[in-house]
Enzyme design. Structure first.
Site, PDB file in Angstrom:
ATOM      1  N   LYS B 104      -6.075  26.402 -38.159  1.00 37.87           N
ATOM      2  CA  LYS B 104      -7.327  25.609 -38.136  1.00 37.87           C
ATOM      3  C   LYS B 104      -8.254  26.017 -37.008  1.00 37.87           C
ATOM      4  CE  LYS B 104      -4.255  22.901 -35.798  1.00 37.87           C
ATOM      5  NZ  LYS B 104      -2.880  22.568 -36.111  1.00 37.87           N
ATOM      6  N   GLU B 128      -5.895  25.608 -47.675  1.00 36.84           N
ATOM      7  CA  GLU B 128      -5.362  24.253 -47.842  1.00 36.84           C
ATOM      8  C   GLU B 128      -4.529  23.828 -46.629  1.00 36.84           C
ATOM      9  OE1 GLU B 128      -5.412  21.964 -50.965  1.00 36.84           O
ATOM     10  OE2 GLU B 128      -5.166  20.880 -49.087  1.00 36.84           O
ATOM     11  N   GLY B 133      -1.914  19.327 -43.415  1.00 40.15           N
ATOM     12  CA  GLY B 133      -0.586  19.811 -43.813  1.00 40.15           C
ATOM     13  C   GLY B 133      -0.350  19.817 -45.305  1.00 40.15           C
ATOM     14  N   GLY B 186      10.280  16.868 -31.521  1.00 38.32           N
ATOM     15  CA  GLY B 186       9.610  18.088 -31.976  1.00 38.32           C
ATOM     16  C   GLY B 186       8.282  17.837 -32.660  1.00 38.32           C
ATOM     17  N   GLU B 189       3.956  19.209 -29.050  1.00 40.53           N
ATOM     18  CA  GLU B 189       4.215  20.423 -28.274  1.00 40.53           C
ATOM     19  C   GLU B 189       4.567  20.058 -26.831  1.00 40.53           C
ATOM     20  OE1 GLU B 189       3.799  23.503 -29.690  1.00 40.53           O
ATOM     21  OE2 GLU B 189       3.155  22.611 -31.575  1.00 40.53           O
ATOM     22  N   LYS B 204      -9.916  20.256 -37.653  1.00 35.40           N
ATOM     23  CA  LYS B 204      -9.691  19.971 -39.075  1.00 35.40           C
ATOM     24  C   LYS B 204     -10.914  19.271 -39.684  1.00 35.40           C
ATOM     25  CE  LYS B 204      -4.705  19.550 -38.274  1.00 35.40           C
ATOM     26  NZ  LYS B 204      -3.639  18.596 -37.870  1.00 35.40           N
ATOM     27  N   GLY B 302       4.912  20.344 -40.721  1.00 27.10           N
ATOM     28  CA  GLY B 302       6.291  20.640 -41.085  1.00 27.10           C
ATOM     29  C   GLY B 302       6.403  21.967 -41.807  1.00 27.10           C
TER      30      GLY B 302
END
Lengths: 327, 327
Positions: B104, B128, B133, B186, B189, B204, B302
């Site tokens: 992005k 996409e 996501g 997780g 970051e 985004k 993910g």
């Protein structure tokens, strides 16, 4: 510039919506798709009834006039019931026209036959509007299914039932009163049987099953329960427990490839993706193998939601045709 | 049977997901699309690091090896940052390859340039995965926009921020503790700046603005506020009032064609379409002229959600190519 002629079968709410959108968007579609789309004929019962904004020369009560159109590229079908809708679309495909339908009763039964015939004649079938109105569940599933497997579908597929259940909870009124309100507001038909019995949701679920799993369950094996047995006391008790009744149509496939489908009221809690869907909205939650769960929410019916996804079906067909990519 | 070679740039979470899906689905894609898709090269920093299931001969740290592939049909980009990602994709397009990106930061800045270049070279750009996501918001908007105007977009576009706000409310913990939990799981970051400052959602939103309105606002005119100033007391007070904090990115267009965009925490009540979106999910609510409001919800990140929508981008490109409809 390609010029095409389109026909509309039926001039009720949805048919009129298609006509208006094609008129309003004609210039834009010409620019974006390079195609000039002209509504050439509209099939109605009563050709002498005056309809605002519609030239009387467009109206006909003879389907043969539709088939006789030169350059007929697509037939939009916005009538109800299995026949004559199926026969009309079958004949239109034979004439080389794409067909786009909002008719779930016809399509749940004859969708496969129509699509096979369309393949043979090199045309396409659009059916986004058959299921969940303005919610783009058909195209989303078509895209997802290119890579993902859909494993389980849960949907609120009948806006009238959802409106009634919502009103019972938020207004503290009985099923009968909420139904009356829905009828007064035009959400429910004079004969509300198909909506409140679950039969409307059943037809839509069968269409989703065919798309997701390549087949439908035997119709007689599917338990279909409506909402008329739910009492205000039950709704209020559930609310006190942080739960809500939702009329849920669900279908899944097991490891042996067997389809399981069921339609009826369910108690769901706040973590459920359909808990928050109130009023006349429809929603579909899809469990997929790679993406996980995605949920789509929007208006389940209405003139412009339904009509606009039908015109989108056509624009998608035209746009695929116009893509020229050297492989 | 057409045989094509694909390259993957980066072998982190998303790159590995793409590799696995293309391997798992190779036979199915061969059957459905008539195309045999072979991963021919993977660009990594460290070619000597062993990677389970990956033949070492596929790995390279020289982008020239990618460009030199015969029959290179598509480049999947799953690295981060503006450069060298943009330069790589620009060069791949010049070689006649489609490009598909999850980046992005790069795409918000160079998306238009890439798409214009792709048009010139007769290839396509898939993006996409840059936004929300696994939620299919880009393809849904592309379809809707053929007929509908999108007027207003509201999104939860950063799963980490939404997870933290959700945890503060449901667990009664502070921002700092919730952030620590997100990092332990997780979701965030080691350096969470981009997530919690709103910068990730900002990129985004700019991509959605370009798609919906054909342009972005001036970046410096957009107020971007993160979630780090929200206290547990505020969250609890809101909850007591039946409201929730959501970190919302929104953009709209006014009658004069001016774009208004803003990103920051908002208090919403139960009637708001983003009220019920908890945890790491993303969601986008679109106001359109014909359909009305539709809302899409799903995992915001993910390995497999992101990778699978990238493979779907490619399957859609191949499927458009294989459609042969006589006009």
């Amino acid at each position: 510039m390609t010029a095409v002629k389109v026909a509309i079968l039926g001039f009720g709410t949805v048919g009129e919506g298609i006509f208006n959108i094609l008129k309003e968007k004609r210039k834009q579609l010409k620019e974006t798709l390079g195609v000039d789309i002209e509504v050439a004929k509209i099939l109605v019962h009563n050709v002498s009834k005056e309809r605002e904004g519609v030239d009387a020369s467009l109206l006909t009560n003879r389907f043969e006039d539709i088939l006789a159109l030169p350059q007929l590229d697509v037939v939009f079908e916005a009538i109800v019931g299995e026949e004559p809708a199926y026969g009309y679309l079958d004949a239109a495909i034979e004439k080389g026209a794409h067909v786009i339908t909002a008719n779930k009763v016809m399509f749940a039964k004859f969708g496969q036959a129509l699509q096979e015939k369309a393949k043979k004649y090199g045309v396409q079938v659009g059916f986004e509007a058959t299921t969940a109105g303005g919610v783009p569940v058909i195209k989303t599933m078509e895209t997802i299914l290119r890579v993902n497997d859909v494993l389980h579908i849960q949907g609120i597929l009948n806006g009238t039932s959802n409106y009634i259940l919502t009103q019972m909870r938020t207004e503290g009124i009985s099923f009968e009163t909420a139904l009356k309100n829905a009828q007064d507001l035009g959400y429910a038909e004079a004969d509300p049987y198909n909506d409140i019995s679950g039969q409307d949701a059943f037809k839509k679920l069968m269409i989703l099953s065919a798309l997701a799993f390549g087949k439908q369950p035997n119709w007689e094996d599917v338990k279909v329960v409506g909402i008329s047995e739910i009492t205000l006391e039950q709704v209020q008790q559930a609310d006190a427990n942080g739960q809500r009744y939702r009329h849920i149509a669900e279908v899944s496939i097991d490891e042996n490839g067997k389809i399981h489908a069921e339609i009826g009221p369910q108690l769901v809690d706040a973590a459920h993706p359909l808990y928050a869907i109130d009023g006349v909205d429809n929603a579909v939650a899809l469990d997929t193998n790679y993406i996980g769960k995605i949920t789509l929410v929007g208006p389940g019916a209405g003139m412009y939601p339904t009509a606009s996804v039908m015109v989108e079906d056509y624009a998608s067909m035209l746009s695929k045709q116009s893509v020229v990519v050297p492989v």
